[in-house]
Write an enzyme that holds these catalytic residues in place. Structure first.
Site, PDB file in Angstrom:
ATOM      1  N   GLY A  50       0.869  -1.177   0.000  1.00  0.00           N
ATOM      2  CA  GLY A  50       0.000   0.000   0.000  1.00  0.00           C
ATOM      3  C   GLY A  50       0.905   1.225   0.000  1.00  0.00           C
ATOM      4  N   ALA A  51       0.633   2.166  -0.914  1.00  0.00           N
ATOM      5  CA  ALA A  51       1.592   3.238  -1.170  1.00  0.00           C
ATOM      6  C   ALA A  51       1.979   4.037   0.087  1.00  0.00           C
ATOM      7  CB  ALA A  51       1.052   4.153  -2.264  1.00  0.00           C
ATOM      8  N   GLN A 195      -5.389  -9.041  -1.959  1.00  0.00           N
ATOM      9  CA  GLN A 195      -5.439  -7.978  -0.949  1.00  0.00           C
ATOM     10  C   GLN A 195      -6.881  -7.639  -0.575  1.00  0.00           C
ATOM     11  OE1 GLN A 195      -3.487  -7.988  -3.657  1.00  0.00           O
ATOM     12  NE2 GLN A 195      -1.597  -6.843  -3.374  1.00  0.00           N
ATOM     13  N   ASP A 236      -1.168   4.484  -6.611  1.00  0.00           N
ATOM     14  CA  ASP A 236       0.262   4.350  -6.311  1.00  0.00           C
ATOM     15  C   ASP A 236       1.063   5.504  -6.907  1.00  0.00           C
ATOM     16  OD1 ASP A 236      -0.869   1.464  -6.113  1.00  0.00           O
ATOM     17  OD2 ASP A 236       1.027   1.503  -5.010  1.00  0.00           O
TER      18      ASP A 236
END
Ligand code: MRU
Length: 347
Positions: A50-51, A195, A236
């Site tokens: 996750g960014a 995810q 992202d």
């Protein structure tokens, strides 16, 4: 919940502490990483992902390097810089990973404590950024879709696991739930690493949000059948023109949302918008290992050695994006006259 954190000497540190997202939802396992190799491996293997969470990890990873090498000699500082570069480039697509690492590195002259203080600041800011962005996104969607409790669809995982306190796209969904404005969430499972099935469902369940899980290819079908009022996605990297790189499978949802005339809303920190990347065509999309697709749960699902195409992300052209919502603005990327209404050109 301790998702990405620092451990001092009293806890066996210096170390980076991570909730191992590979083990969820079956087990809540924390990793104590006291080498930079361990941090790089955790990033590459998606123990943390996750960014924004990658950004926090990048910053704490550089703090670890500063504590391990020290900062008093030129050689020590060069070693920290080399480690920071390895961390920053461990995955190529998410902007915050390199920004977090470089921001912590900028405090190098102040010594290890200053680098750690900067990393802690990166972590603390995530909560403020997410609160502002998710509140704005919830307001925007409530205004656009006022008629009924919303049926929201989302992909991948964009809650606190992915983004720190509050989350981003999933955070906006949670805000709508808190306001009583949400009927249901449809969570795409997010092949191949699941995810959505493993992490988003876990976060929705813990928050008491009504939800159903669907295979990724059911997402566009659900939109076409009128079962979805709004699609929420994270990002992202967002190109300067508003093209959005996010988890593979996002683009087909944006296409379906545009065709059905429902909003496709991206929620992300402002730092995800990369002025150095003019359009989505310049975004480097990470390609991951073949076994992620060939296997499921460690069991081969196809012929051994089958060649695989496994991009971790896709790029949604800006003209399919209703709004990009950050902590500072809600931005509707206008289509430029010359932009074709297609995916970004192949690199
Ligand atoms: O490969 P992952 O799990 O790191 O991909 C994550 C995503 O695509 C998220 O949607 C994105 O990073 C936004 S996280 C708030």
């Amino acid at each position: 919940m301790r998702i990405v954190d620092w451990a001092g000497a009293a806890e066996g540190g210096p170390a980076v502490v991570l909730l191992d997202q590979r083990a969820l939802p079956q087990a809540e396992v924390h990793l104590l990483l006291n080498t930079v190799d361990g941090v790089v491996d955790a990033v590459r293997s998606l123990a943390v992902r996750g960014a924004p969470s990658l950004g926090i990890t990048g910053a704490f990873g550089v703090a670890l390097a500063a504590h391990l090498h020290g900062t008093t000699t030129p050689d020590a500082r060069a070693a920290v810089r080399a480690d920071a570069e390895r961390i920053a480039t461990a995955r190529p697509t998410a902007v915050p990973l390199s920004l977090g690492a470089r921001r912590a590195l900028a405090a190098l002259d102040g010594g290890p404590a200053a680098v750690l203080a900067e990393a802690r600041a990166v972590a603390a800011e995530a909560a403020r950024i997410n609160a502002a962005a998710t509140g704005r996104a919830a307001d925007l969607v409530a205004e656009r879709c006022p008629d009924r409790p919303l049926r929201a669809l989302t992909v991948c995982n964009t809650g606190p696991l992915a983004a720190g306190p509050g989350g981003t796209a999933l955070g906006a969904i949670l805000r709508l739930h808190e306001r009583g404005a949400l009927a249901e969430v449809l969570a795409c499972e997010t092949r191949p690493l699941l995810q959505g099935a493993r992490l988003t469902v876990w976060e929705l369940d813990r928050a008491g949000v009504p939800h159903r899980l669907c295979v990724d290819s059911a997402g566009p079908a659900a939109i076409a059948q009128g079962l979805v009022d709004v699609v929420f996605a994270g990002a992202d990297r967002i190109a300067a023109n508003g093209d959005v790189a996010n988890k593979i499978g996002t683009y087909m949802l944006a296409c379906a949302a545009a065709r059905s005339g429902i909003p496709f809303v991206v929620v992300a920190p402002e730092e995800t918008v990369d002025p150095g990347t003019p359009t989505g065509a310049e975004i480097v999309v990470e390609e991951r290992g073949a076994d992620e697709v060939r296997e499921h749960g460690g069991t081969l699902q196809t012929l051994p050695g089958t060649p695989v195409y496994n991009p971790a992300f896709d790029v949604t052209p800006h003209d399919l994006v209703t709004a990009i919502v950050t902590e500072t603005r809600a931005w509707s990327p206008a289509p430029s006259p010359s932009a074709p209404r297609t995916a970004a050109a192949p690199r």
